[in-house]
Design a protein around this motif. Structure first.
Motif: not given
Lengths: 249, 249
Positions: A72-73, A77, A219-220, A224-225, A232-235, A237-239, A242
């Motif tokens: 899920r990491g 993604v 940004r947060a 948050y990250w 990693t959090t859900l945010a 993971v996308n970071l 990306e």
């Protein structure tokens, strides 16, 4: 930079904030365009590392591109985006990250979990445990032994897979979130430097995750990250996904 | 279309293929820009539906934005992108999809699993089971009863959450992949029409997933995008998330 790219760069600078998930914009700041990877038909991509890569994958799943085998990491993604974007190219993607692992554990399982899979593109994110596990004195590694074992791992890799494209992720930590406090420094910086030096030495693409997370903190907040400074959090993971995707053209 | 947008559209048409995961480009073809959602501070997004939304989430996790509570499907990938892109906006995202559910099951749990969560943005993808479960004769629903129950659900929603922004996903099926054969048609088309008609009636944003999958089949075979004609692969998950994200400005 030719005119077309110059034009694009200027245009993207203007429209940047209207693009969701545009990799190109961020890519400009992380990696030089010329060094990026162009995916080819039948490419095999392997994600290797520790818990950050593993992220709850079903380790009984050995086939590529399986949703349960991908965790899920960030690897999940990123893989999901690649398989959509490059549909028709018959790309095979594996995740073989294992929670808690350091370079010595990668060495032990490298034949089965890397060489035998014959990746064209090998992404490794390792190092945080190589430092972390020394903190309670039970693991006797140092930044020097980390470097030596990492070099041995890559020498073995290139001996068996001379044409593999290496991607090395800089190990990162987000300060003041749970496990990560000032006592990690300056020691942990030495491990990060090893990863960066090794990327240069082995002509790997480096993903500067520490910079990615440092910028994200504008940004947060750090929690948050990451949940604990490392995972990693859900945010987050996308970071990371990306940032990883900026290695591709 | 003002000049700036016209300029962007032309520019993006030129550079389209170099952008990985750019939503803006695809957005142009799916939804009119003016109807899109601008996320606001403290927005609450709820993903509702069946197994396609659920996708293996840990149903014991009730808090928003939790990676284990989000599953491994399109909702997880979309949520991950939103939380990264809109960091600092304090967005809360829930997944309450439950495998096997039809509209009547949503109705039963709607107070707890929707109204009480007070979403500003409510995304519903339902309908494939409303048709599928009639095939063995055990469930006696029809496209007409599907429409009536769906309307009842949305009337109840708007009574309790008059300002909620609705997003309705068209139920989809990928023909000639495992469960989905010619015997699904034309009946299943009736259920798809209900979802489209209801989206119009309730001024919801419609995500035309059937069109999304039909187009994707030009890039790779149906079983590249779904495992069984209905449930998504790793590639399909990104395809759906990408389509979902076009609802945002």
């Amino acid at each position: 930079m030719n005119n077309r790219r110059k034009f694009l760069k200027q245009t993207l600078a203007t429209i940047g904030t209207t693009l969701i998930g545009s990799q190109l914009l961020k890519a400009e700041s992380i990696l030089p365009e010329k060094s990026k990877i162009t995916l080819q038909q039948n490419d095999v991509i392997l994600f290797q590392g520790d818990s950050i890569t593993d992220h709850g994958r079903n380790r009984d799943v050995l086939i590529p591109n399986d949703i349960n085998g991908m965790g899920r990491g960030y690897a999940m993604v990123a893989a999901s985006a690649i398989l959509n974007q490059y549909a028709g190219k018959n790309i095979a993607i594996y995740n073989r990250g294992i929670s808690g692992h350091k370079v010595p554990q990668l060495e032990e399982r490298w034949q089965k979990d890397c060489i035998d899979l014959k990746p064209n593109i090998l992404s490794i994110l390792i190092g945080v445990n190589d430092y972390w596990h020394t903190r309670d004195g039970k693991y006797k590694g140092t930044a020097v032994s980390f470097k030596e074992s990492y070099q041995r791992l890559l020498d073995n890799t290139l001996k068996n897979l001379p044409n593999v494209q290496l991607i090395i992720g800089e190990p990162f930590a987000v300060k003041k979130v749970k496990h990560v406090d000032d006592t990690w420094y300056p020691e942990f910086l030495g491990y990060q430097k090893v990863a960066r030096d090794i990327a240069k030495e082995y002509k790997a693409l480096l993903i500067p995750y520490q910079e990615v997370f440092d910028k994200a903190e504008k940004r947060a907040a750090g929690n948050y990250w990451t949940t604990d400074g490392v995972h990693t959090t859900l945010a987050g993971v996308n970071l990371m996904a990306e940032a990883w995707l900026t290695t591709l053209k």
